[in-house]
Design a protein around this motif. Structure first.
Motif, mmCIF file in Angstrom:
data_model
loop_
_atom_site.group_PDB
_atom_site.id
_atom_site.type_symbol
_atom_site.label_atom_id
_atom_site.label_comp_id
_atom_site.label_asym_id
_atom_site.label_seq_id
_atom_site.Cartn_x
_atom_site.Cartn_y
_atom_site.Cartn_z
ATOM 1 N N SER A 18 21.561 -13.209 41.620
ATOM 2 C CA SER A 18 21.301 -12.121 40.686
ATOM 3 C C SER A 18 21.695 -10.788 41.308
ATOM 4 O O SER A 18 21.542 -10.585 42.510
ATOM 5 C CB SER A 18 19.808 -12.097 40.325
ATOM 6 O OG SER A 18 19.454 -10.913 39.637
ATOM 7 N N ALA A 19 22.191 -9.874 40.464
ATOM 8 C CA ALA A 19 22.550 -8.534 40.934
ATOM 9 C C ALA A 19 21.330 -7.634 41.058
ATOM 10 O O ALA A 19 21.426 -6.536 41.621
ATOM 11 C CB ALA A 19 23.564 -7.907 39.986
ATOM 12 N N THR A 20 20.174 -8.079 40.531
ATOM 13 C CA THR A 20 18.938 -7.299 40.610
ATOM 14 C C THR A 20 17.820 -8.168 41.176
ATOM 15 O O THR A 20 17.832 -9.389 41.024
ATOM 16 C CB THR A 20 18.518 -6.789 39.218
ATOM 17 O OG1 THR A 20 18.384 -7.909 38.318
ATOM 18 C CG2 THR A 20 19.543 -5.819 38.660
ATOM 19 N N THR A 21 16.850 -7.517 41.789
ATOM 20 C CA THR A 21 15.684 -8.249 42.288
ATOM 21 C C THR A 21 14.571 -8.266 41.249
ATOM 22 O O THR A 21 13.689 -9.116 41.297
ATOM 23 C CB THR A 21 15.163 -7.601 43.585
ATOM 24 O OG1 THR A 21 14.909 -6.211 43.350
ATOM 25 C CG2 THR A 21 16.171 -7.745 44.701
ATOM 26 N N ASN A 22 14.597 -7.314 40.324
ATOM 27 C CA ASN A 22 13.626 -7.283 39.229
ATOM 28 C C ASN A 22 14.224 -8.019 38.035
ATOM 29 O O ASN A 22 14.966 -7.454 37.232
ATOM 30 C CB ASN A 22 13.296 -5.840 38.843
ATOM 31 C CG ASN A 22 12.278 -5.779 37.713
ATOM 32 O OD1 ASN A 22 11.396 -6.626 37.619
ATOM 33 N ND2 ASN A 22 12.407 -4.787 36.842
ATOM 34 N N THR A 25 19.927 -10.777 36.792
ATOM 35 C CA THR A 25 21.117 -10.171 36.195
ATOM 36 C C THR A 25 22.328 -10.951 36.692
ATOM 37 O O THR A 25 22.731 -10.820 37.853
ATOM 38 C CB THR A 25 21.251 -8.691 36.578
ATOM 39 O OG1 THR A 25 20.085 -7.978 36.153
ATOM 40 C CG2 THR A 25 22.485 -8.068 35.914
ATOM 41 N N LYS A 81 20.800 -8.307 31.344
ATOM 42 C CA LYS A 81 20.446 -7.461 32.479
ATOM 43 C C LYS A 81 18.937 -7.513 32.718
ATOM 44 O O LYS A 81 18.164 -7.336 31.783
ATOM 45 C CB LYS A 81 20.894 -6.019 32.228
ATOM 46 C CG LYS A 81 22.401 -5.842 32.165
ATOM 47 C CD LYS A 81 22.786 -4.403 31.892
ATOM 48 C CE LYS A 81 24.299 -4.230 31.816
ATOM 49 N NZ LYS A 81 24.688 -2.834 31.507
ATOM 50 N N SER A 82 18.554 -7.787 33.957
ATOM 51 C CA SER A 82 17.142 -7.890 34.346
ATOM 52 C C SER A 82 16.385 -8.821 33.407
ATOM 53 O O SER A 82 15.292 -8.511 32.931
ATOM 54 C CB SER A 82 16.488 -6.500 34.365
ATOM 55 O OG SER A 82 17.090 -5.682 35.330
#
Length: 411
Positions: A18-22, A25, A81-82
């Protein structure tokens, strides 16, 4: 390790890509997606499948049967996203588990497990990328004019993965060689949890229309331009968006959403010159879908005319509502009862790869409950135990299909 544990472990690993940790993504043609595809390839090979990646970026695992005609099970590996760690990808993982459990079984039909690419349409505003490729619905020139927020086209994004866009034609399915398509998915809504049932057999999927709209005015000084001499793109857009909500409420089975909105020049002391926004319309009823679209567009044209604005509109996606196959639904229902699970019939308000495919092939979907009805957010969660139940139901259903007395019954 049992089916439940394998599903849990695999999904826990996949959410790392994932591109985000939250939240997750994982947009199409990104490094995160590539890592996920490589991991899925490993899992497919462990399940005894012959694996390849096609020109759309979809990953396929094939287990030959006596016949070359296929039963296909699949869902998508991309995310919003997210978003959550279950939407789409859980169905791919369950498909791989089904193949693993059938590894040493003799099957009449060839079994194919697919991880579809770009079902969500978040990066380029389109959606159903791989499924539309399989149905021969992409024009190469169109791919050169569908851009992400950084100005990268679908065409160039494909090439960044060393894919050859012109080879999409090689991915088009021979529909006569496919017995059926089935998809496992989280519900993404609260119905199954509220009804306290274990599984949902999908009746049909909403139709969708998706647009990118630009409202064009004129940039002027916020302090020196009188109110009656402004061509304010944002004020006009606000009127339109408010009406979109009102219009959708006229139709009991329809929804309309503006999820993206960009203002230009986006300065505190400047009258907005341009507003670009998305419009997503959905309904299970085709007449409602078209009526709502017509209603909104009529108001849009009226508003821009009254305010001396102009507009440009690009259609990103058009898919009509579709029903699932009655025979396959019956098979699923029989399998659910045989295994002692509870279920209800349910409509899908979300789009899935099964939507465009179901207009061409016998198709079925099976839902599992979503905790709190949450989806497209980090809180998204479905129990691995619930997903394991779909695996057992699909296994039994696959055996029913393979044992049909008349194997051409649904051709």
């Amino acid at each position: 390790m049992n089916t439940t544990d394998r599903i849990k472990e695999t999904l826990e690993t996949l959410k790392i890509f994932s591109a985000t940790t939250n939240g997750v993504t994982r947009l199409p043609f990104t490094k995160e997606a590539k890592l996920a595809v490589n991991f899925l390839k490993q899992k497919m090979e462990e399940a005894g499948l012959k694996v390849f990646i096609d020109a759309s970026g979809a990953i396929h695992g094939i287990r030959p049967g006596i016949s070359s005609r296929k039963i296909i099970i699949g869902s998508h590996y991309d995310s919003v996203k997210s978003g959550g760690a279950y939407d789409g990808i859980a169905g791919v993982v369950c498909g791989i588990e089904i193949a693993r459990l059938l590894k040493y079984e003799t099957l009449f039909y060839t079994l194919e497990i697919i991880g579809f690419n770009d079902e969500e349409g978040v990066r380029f505003g389109t959606g159903f990328f791989s499924s539309k490729a399989f149905l021969g619905e992409w024009n190469i020139e169109n791919l050169k004019h569908q851009y992400d927020e950084h100005g990268v086209s679908v065409y160039d994004a494909m090439k960044s993965w060393n894919l050859i866009p012109e080879q999409l034609t090689n991915s088009v399915w021979d529909l006569s060689q496919i017995r059926c398509f089935m998809e496992i998915h989280i519900e993404q809504g609260p119905v199954l949890e509220k009804e306290n049932v274990e599984l949902g057999i999908v009746n049909g999927i909403v139709g969708m229309k998706r647009y990118n709209i630009q409202i064009l005015g004129r940039a002027d000084h916020a302090g020196t331009t009188p109110m009656n001499m402004r061509y304010d793109a944002l004020a006009g857009t606000a009127n339109i968006i408010e009406y979109i909500e009102k219009a959708a409420k006229k139709y009991a089975g329809a929804v309309a959403t503006v999820g993206v909105c960009t203002i230009s020049p986006n300065a505190v002391n400047t009258v907005p010159k341009k507003v670009e926004f998305s419009l997503d319309i959905r309904s299970m009823n085709s007449n409602e879908l078209h009526s709502l679209e017509k209603d909104i567009l009529k108001h849009l044209e009226k508003t821009v005319q009254e305010r001396n604005l102009t507009y440009e509109m690009q259609t990103k996606l058009e898919v009509e509502p579709s029903d699932m196959d009655d025979k396959l639904k019956s098979y699923l229902r029989q399998s659910v009862l045989k295994l002692g699970y509870s279920s209800i019939n349910i409509n899908s308000g979300a789009g899935h790869d099964a939507l465009p495919i179901s207009r061409k092939l016998s198709t079925a979907m099976l839902f599992v409950p979503s905790k709190g009805g949450r989806s497209h957010c980090p809180e998204e969660y479905s129990k691995p135990e619930s997903l394991a139940k779909t695996v057992h139901v699909m296994l039994d259903t696959i055996k029913k299909i393979n044992n049909e007395e008349n194997i051409n019954e649904l051709s």
